[in-house]
Design a protein around this motif. Structure first.
Motif, PDB file in Angstrom:
ATOM      1  N   PRO A 140     -61.075 -85.693 -35.429  1.00 37.43           N
ATOM      2  CA  PRO A 140     -61.096 -85.753 -34.281  1.00 37.43           C
ATOM      3  C   PRO A 140     -60.378 -85.988 -33.414  1.00 37.43           C
ATOM      4  O   PRO A 140     -59.284 -87.225 -33.630  1.00 37.43           O
ATOM      5  CB  PRO A 140     -62.340 -85.952 -33.743  1.00 37.43           C
ATOM      6  CG  PRO A 140     -62.756 -86.409 -35.104  1.00 37.43           C
ATOM      7  CD  PRO A 140     -61.846 -86.655 -36.123  1.00 37.43           C
ATOM      8  N   TYR A 141     -59.499 -85.753 -32.181  1.00 36.18           N
ATOM      9  CA  TYR A 141     -58.274 -85.974 -31.239  1.00 36.18           C
ATOM     10  C   TYR A 141     -57.167 -86.298 -31.982  1.00 36.18           C
ATOM     11  O   TYR A 141     -56.416 -87.105 -31.222  1.00 36.18           O
ATOM     12  CB  TYR A 141     -58.850 -87.437 -30.293  1.00 36.18           C
ATOM     13  CG  TYR A 141     -60.330 -86.977 -29.948  1.00 36.18           C
ATOM     14  CD1 TYR A 141     -60.445 -86.018 -28.506  1.00 36.18           C
ATOM     15  CD2 TYR A 141     -61.515 -88.026 -30.049  1.00 36.18           C
ATOM     16  CE1 TYR A 141     -61.881 -86.328 -28.352  1.00 36.18           C
ATOM     17  CE2 TYR A 141     -62.589 -88.058 -29.861  1.00 36.18           C
ATOM     18  CZ  TYR A 141     -62.612 -86.879 -28.324  1.00 36.18           C
ATOM     19  OH  TYR A 141     -64.347 -86.652 -27.368  1.00 36.18           O
ATOM     20  N   LYS A 142     -57.411 -85.851 -32.597  1.00 37.03           N
ATOM     21  CA  LYS A 142     -55.551 -85.841 -33.893  1.00 37.03           C
ATOM     22  C   LYS A 142     -55.101 -87.296 -34.421  1.00 37.03           C
ATOM     23  O   LYS A 142     -54.235 -87.817 -34.015  1.00 37.03           O
ATOM     24  CB  LYS A 142     -54.700 -85.149 -33.290  1.00 37.03           C
ATOM     25  CG  LYS A 142     -55.062 -83.903 -33.658  1.00 37.03           C
ATOM     26  CD  LYS A 142     -53.342 -82.825 -32.922  1.00 37.03           C
ATOM     27  CE  LYS A 142     -53.689 -81.462 -33.232  1.00 37.03           C
ATOM     28  NZ  LYS A 142     -54.552 -80.747 -32.400  1.00 37.03           N
ATOM     29  N   LYS A 143     -56.631 -88.153 -34.021  1.00 36.38           N
ATOM     30  CA  LYS A 143     -56.440 -89.846 -34.459  1.00 36.38           C
ATOM     31  C   LYS A 143     -57.028 -90.349 -35.328  1.00 36.38           C
ATOM     32  O   LYS A 143     -57.698 -90.114 -35.377  1.00 36.38           O
ATOM     33  CB  LYS A 143     -56.770 -90.447 -33.195  1.00 36.38           C
ATOM     34  CG  LYS A 143     -55.860 -90.911 -31.998  1.00 36.38           C
ATOM     35  CD  LYS A 143     -56.460 -91.102 -30.535  1.00 36.38           C
ATOM     36  CE  LYS A 143     -55.965 -90.732 -29.613  1.00 36.38           C
ATOM     37  NZ  LYS A 143     -57.055 -91.008 -28.704  1.00 36.38           N
TER      38      LYS A 143
ATOM     39  N   GLU B  94     -67.473 -85.268 -26.536  1.00 39.40           N
ATOM     40  CA  GLU B  94     -67.423 -85.970 -27.465  1.00 39.40           C
ATOM     41  C   GLU B  94     -67.596 -85.814 -28.777  1.00 39.40           C
ATOM     42  O   GLU B  94     -68.541 -85.849 -29.371  1.00 39.40           O
ATOM     43  CB  GLU B  94     -68.243 -87.600 -26.809  1.00 39.40           C
ATOM     44  CG  GLU B  94     -68.056 -88.297 -27.237  1.00 39.40           C
ATOM     45  CD  GLU B  94     -68.549 -90.088 -26.270  1.00 39.40           C
ATOM     46  OE1 GLU B  94     -68.804 -89.745 -25.841  1.00 39.40           O
ATOM     47  OE2 GLU B  94     -68.711 -90.712 -27.301  1.00 39.40           O
TER      48      GLU B  94
ATOM     49  N   ASN C  12     -66.818 -90.199 -35.013  1.00 41.66           N
ATOM     50  CA  ASN C  12     -66.682 -89.606 -36.344  1.00 41.66           C
ATOM     51  C   ASN C  12     -67.731 -90.235 -37.594  1.00 41.66           C
ATOM     52  O   ASN C  12     -68.324 -91.099 -36.608  1.00 41.66           O
ATOM     53  CB  ASN C  12     -65.186 -90.330 -37.084  1.00 41.66           C
ATOM     54  CG  ASN C  12     -63.733 -90.506 -36.190  1.00 41.66           C
ATOM     55  OD1 ASN C  12     -63.887 -89.098 -35.780  1.00 41.66           O
ATOM     56  ND2 ASN C  12     -62.763 -91.326 -36.286  1.00 41.66           N
TER      57      ASN C  12
ATOM     58  N   LYS D 225     -72.484 -84.158 -26.963  1.00 40.00           N
ATOM     59  CA  LYS D 225     -71.832 -85.081 -28.462  1.00 40.00           C
ATOM     60  C   LYS D 225     -71.627 -84.193 -29.669  1.00 40.00           C
ATOM     61  O   LYS D 225     -72.743 -83.278 -29.791  1.00 40.00           O
ATOM     62  CB  LYS D 225     -72.330 -86.641 -28.381  1.00 40.00           C
ATOM     63  CG  LYS D 225     -72.144 -87.200 -27.339  1.00 40.00           C
ATOM     64  CD  LYS D 225     -72.806 -88.702 -27.530  1.00 40.00           C
ATOM     65  CE  LYS D 225     -72.885 -90.049 -26.875  1.00 40.00           C
ATOM     66  NZ  LYS D 225     -73.445 -90.900 -26.646  1.00 40.00           N
TER      67      LYS D 225
ATOM     68  N   GLU E 198     -63.660 -80.329 -28.989  1.00 44.16           N
ATOM     69  CA  GLU E 198     -62.094 -80.775 -27.910  1.00 44.16           C
ATOM     70  C   GLU E 198     -62.245 -79.952 -27.055  1.00 44.16           C
ATOM     71  O   GLU E 198     -62.443 -80.270 -24.889  1.00 44.16           O
ATOM     72  CB  GLU E 198     -61.106 -81.573 -28.714  1.00 44.16           C
ATOM     73  CG  GLU E 198     -60.203 -81.586 -27.647  1.00 44.16           C
ATOM     74  CD  GLU E 198     -59.446 -82.737 -28.669  1.00 44.16           C
ATOM     75  OE1 GLU E 198     -58.504 -82.221 -29.504  1.00 44.16           O
ATOM     76  OE2 GLU E 198     -58.168 -83.735 -27.581  1.00 44.16           O
ATOM     77  N   HIS E 199     -61.934 -78.515 -27.495  1.00 41.06           N
ATOM     78  CA  HIS E 199     -61.719 -78.069 -26.098  1.00 41.06           C
ATOM     79  C   HIS E 199     -63.097 -77.592 -24.973  1.00 41.06           C
ATOM     80  O   HIS E 199     -62.804 -77.843 -23.997  1.00 41.06           O
ATOM     81  CB  HIS E 199     -61.679 -76.467 -26.780  1.00 41.06           C
ATOM     82  CG  HIS E 199     -60.638 -75.302 -26.046  1.00 41.06           C
ATOM     83  ND1 HIS E 199     -59.873 -75.971 -24.892  1.00 41.06           N
ATOM     84  CD2 HIS E 199     -61.526 -74.300 -25.060  1.00 41.06           C
ATOM     85  CE1 HIS E 199     -59.410 -74.408 -24.187  1.00 41.06           C
ATOM     86  NE2 HIS E 199     -60.455 -73.498 -24.079  1.00 41.06           N
TER      87      HIS E 199
ATOM     88  N   ASP F  71     -59.327 -79.374 -39.057  1.00 39.71           N
ATOM     89  CA  ASP F  71     -59.416 -79.595 -37.202  1.00 39.71           C
ATOM     90  C   ASP F  71     -59.173 -78.445 -36.133  1.00 39.71           C
ATOM     91  O   ASP F  71     -59.621 -79.044 -35.190  1.00 39.71           O
ATOM     92  CB  ASP F  71     -57.504 -79.649 -37.124  1.00 39.71           C
ATOM     93  CG  ASP F  71     -56.777 -78.120 -38.134  1.00 39.71           C
ATOM     94  OD1 ASP F  71     -57.249 -78.317 -38.632  1.00 39.71           O
ATOM     95  OD2 ASP F  71     -55.081 -77.775 -37.660  1.00 39.71           O
TER      96      ASP F  71
ATOM     97  N   PHE G  82     -63.255 -79.095 -34.608  1.00 45.42           N
ATOM     98  CA  PHE G  82     -62.513 -80.565 -33.537  1.00 45.42           C
ATOM     99  C   PHE G  82     -61.760 -80.261 -32.952  1.00 45.42           C
ATOM    100  O   PHE G  82     -62.102 -80.755 -31.170  1.00 45.42           O
ATOM    101  CB  PHE G  82     -61.504 -81.810 -34.542  1.00 45.42           C
ATOM    102  CG  PHE G  82     -62.713 -82.184 -36.148  1.00 45.42           C
ATOM    103  CD1 PHE G  82     -63.425 -81.795 -36.063  1.00 45.42           C
ATOM    104  CD2 PHE G  82     -61.127 -82.610 -36.905  1.00 45.42           C
ATOM    105  CE1 PHE G  82     -63.560 -82.813 -37.173  1.00 45.42           C
ATOM    106  CE2 PHE G  82     -62.289 -82.952 -37.725  1.00 45.42           C
ATOM    107  CZ  PHE G  82     -63.608 -83.189 -37.677  1.00 45.42           C
TER     108      PHE G  82
END
Lengths: 428, 428
Positions: B383-386, B153, B156, B132, B148-149, B141, B144
């Motif tokens: 993260p995760y574009k969210k 995990e 935030n 993590k 992510e790649h 971005d 992150f």
């Protein structure tokens, strides 16, 4: 000259005394010569100095597609650099990504990416219990370094003047799904200077691997590095052969201009199928916003096109040729007919491969070192640095002058003789 | 101006009609402006053109240590480039490795290496079930994107004007051995432009992670990217703070000259403890023979030293400042007191962060796009574009002109108003 094997013990002992005396003499000369690495010589570098003016403060800084090469973007490379690298490899620009300064880095990254993310949807290699690579031997130590670093098991495959032993390659690759790749330097191979025959390339293209993610790592490092105008090896283009054979995704091909412009400040490229490149770009776009496009532009502005590069490579050849010939002359004159060594006579590339009598390579390299001549470590041309026969030595004639190369080779042949005599005396 | 929350339904409906009319007008203007990425503007690039003459065909090509920068070797970087990058980071040259053209690549490679080889003898992350990273949000971005790649995990952690919420960081890092890292942009953070307070830096240095291979990924991307002469943020130097706190190996620090010389043709560096650098070099020496030393030399010859860089950065500031001010002026004048948005006023860096009312960011970005103004995608700063609140928008004022920025911001505030009115009407 009589072959050493035919000498009597007494003759060998006499010879040994003479050689020892000559060696003591040689040590007294305080030589300090390095023929260990394929480094360009200073005059090769000097020759390309105006390369540094090819992009300057007055230059237009747009690529052919209008992109400002000074800003972010352009993951693939600028179109004109893709074309240039494609022409070196005789492939289409759309099959090329131009990257940073070293093909070694692309190769490392390609293996690393296969470890962490797999290839085209296949299981990442780090999740597998066994991953193996075939390694034609003798070969390039830095290739073997990459696979060793990632814990990939390396399997030796003997080289022949036509390329790797393809019977063995075909058998192993079709039987063992753990075999994921093979390291190849298909043209002017490192260290032998052999170029794969058309038949070898076609047999590569026709491979039917047990592993769907088996890839040929085709390091075309010396594609345009000829020594002669009139004696140039030709290599069949592998991407199109693979496509014809119905295996379009089976090759990753690499090249760079490290030995064209400047070592360390060149540009490198990978060529492969669209499917492979797209797969690769999923990671590349995370790893970088784009490679150094100004340096790409510098290459295109300086060399113009493949013909410009070919002309430039003739100048390299003019510098390299006398060094190779100096080595070969001494080897021929001093070792010809003695039965204690054989060597290759390449038409290009950066190396000459020497095979001593079994069990002699390490001792020869050590003796040379003691008298001031550094050779590539014996064993370096094999995976795990283990030459099973302890016989292969790589000679890199590029960096010293021809005169220095002749001196270094004089010492080398002396050491070969000494060690061979000792070896023969062991059994007398 | 009355806050929108205090308007009646009728007032909101009237306002909505006015805003709609203005928006239709704006669309008719055919704007085509991009404030999505932190790209240098053309005049910033033009300003550095003589950088390209700093190394030319007449240049001496030896580094301070005598190394020919045109040939292979020099994994660490040439000494004078190490010094230059060390001075940017206020660390010692021996703690620096100068690499290729992008700090993003060093960060990716650092994570990739941790996946395949682990850090300082610890288990490679790819062998662990859970890895993590903490991600201060909003953030960058591309950071992150890397985690992510690799299937790491991301958790935030809220940002504050003094840096990440350190209570939370301390708690999570000390409790969970799966937490292996945290992404930080400690100075002029992306996107808020916040700089970590001395207390924050000290609390970072004093962390007692459950994971022995926990590392702070300290992306000091804007170390010298001030907007003002008289209002400059100061950042405590983390390497020495970590050393003082007894955790010398806890930081990987990154920087580059991408926004100093040329984006894509700069040089990047990593700074860390000797133990970390030695560990890293075990892989680097397999991945490359050396980075582009000519480009390193070009930087040193052009900028001379840290003072040369500081002077150069003043010229960048002179170009950037009016753009930031144009945005802030419109935001202040048009949104001040309306209660429908807040924004940061950085002293440096490349971004302004805007927080809309909850649930409005995506709609605002879409409305801007429809009328010809491209913003960073809503959610990209998480993260995760969210973005859990759908409220944060990153404004990148660097590429367009100040006039264009004013126009783009005019449209932006219009869209903020429209979307906010709609949101408020939902509850009337």
């Amino acid at each position: 000259m009589k072959a050493y094997q035919e000498l009597t013990k007494e003759e060998l002992l006499t010879l040994k005394a003479e050689l020892n005396a000559a060696y003591e003499d040689a040590k007294g000369k305080g030589l300090k010569l390095d023929m260990s690495r394929g480094k360009p010589a200073v005059n090769q570098l000097d020759m390309a100095m105006d390369f540094l003016d090819a992009v300057n403060s007055q230059s237009a800084m747009k690529a052919e597609d209008g992109m400002d090469v000074r800003n972010y973007g352009g993951l693939d490379g600028i179109p004109e650099a893709k074309k240039l690298m494609a022409d070196i490899l005789e492939v289409k620009p759309e099959n090329v990504i131009v990257c940073g300064n070293a093909s070694l880095t692309i190769m490392y990254d390609t293996v690393s990416r296969a470890m962490t993310h797999g290839i085209l949807g296949n299981t990442p290699w780090c999740k597998l219990d066994h991953v193996k690579f075939l390694c034609p031997v003798p070969g390039y130590d830095r290739h073997f370094g990459i696979t060793e670093h990632f814990g990939i098991e390396m399997i030796n495959v003997p080289m022949t003047p036509e390329g790797p032993d393809m019977d063995l390659v075909e058998k192993l690759v079709s039987e063992d799904p753990a075999i994921k790749g093979i390291w190849c330097v298909p043209k002017y191979s490192n260290p032998q200077g052999y170029s794969y025959s058309d038949e070898t390339v076609r047999r590569f293209a026709a491979l039917t691997p047990a592993a769907p993610d088996f890839r040929i790592f085709w390091d075309n490092a010396y594609a345009i590095h000829h020594l002669y105008d009139d004696r140039q090896d030709q290599l069949l283009e592998i991407l199109s052969e693979c496509e014809k054979a119905g295996h379009p995704d089976m090759v990753f091909e690499f090249c760079s201009t490290s030995k064209v412009s400047f070592a360390g400040s060149g540009i490198a490229a990978i060529a492969s199928s669209k499917a492979n490149l797209d797969d690769m770009k999923k990671s590349m776009t995370i790893q970088t916003i784009g490679y150094d496009k100004i340096n790409q532009l510098r290459h295109v502005r300086y060399f113009k096109d493949i013909n410009g590069i070919r002309e430039h490579m003739k100048k390299h050849a003019a510098i390299m040729r006398p060094k190779f010939e100096a080595v070969l002359k001494v080897l021929d004159e001093e070792l010809g007919g003695l039965g204690i060594g054989s060597w290759t006579k390449p038409n290009g590339g950066y190396f000459i491969s020497f095979d001593a009598m079994d069990g002699c390579a390490k001792a020869i390299v050590a003796k040379c070192k003691e008298a001031g001549v550094t050779l590539t470590g014996a064993g370096a041309t094999f995976p795990y640095k283990k030459d099973p026969k302890d016989s292969n030595i790589r000679i890199a004639p590029s960096f010293p002058t021809p005169e220095e190369m002749a001196m270094a080779t004089d010492l080398f042949v002396l050491c070969v003789k000494m060690v061979s005599v000792d070896k023969l005396l062991e059994n007398k």
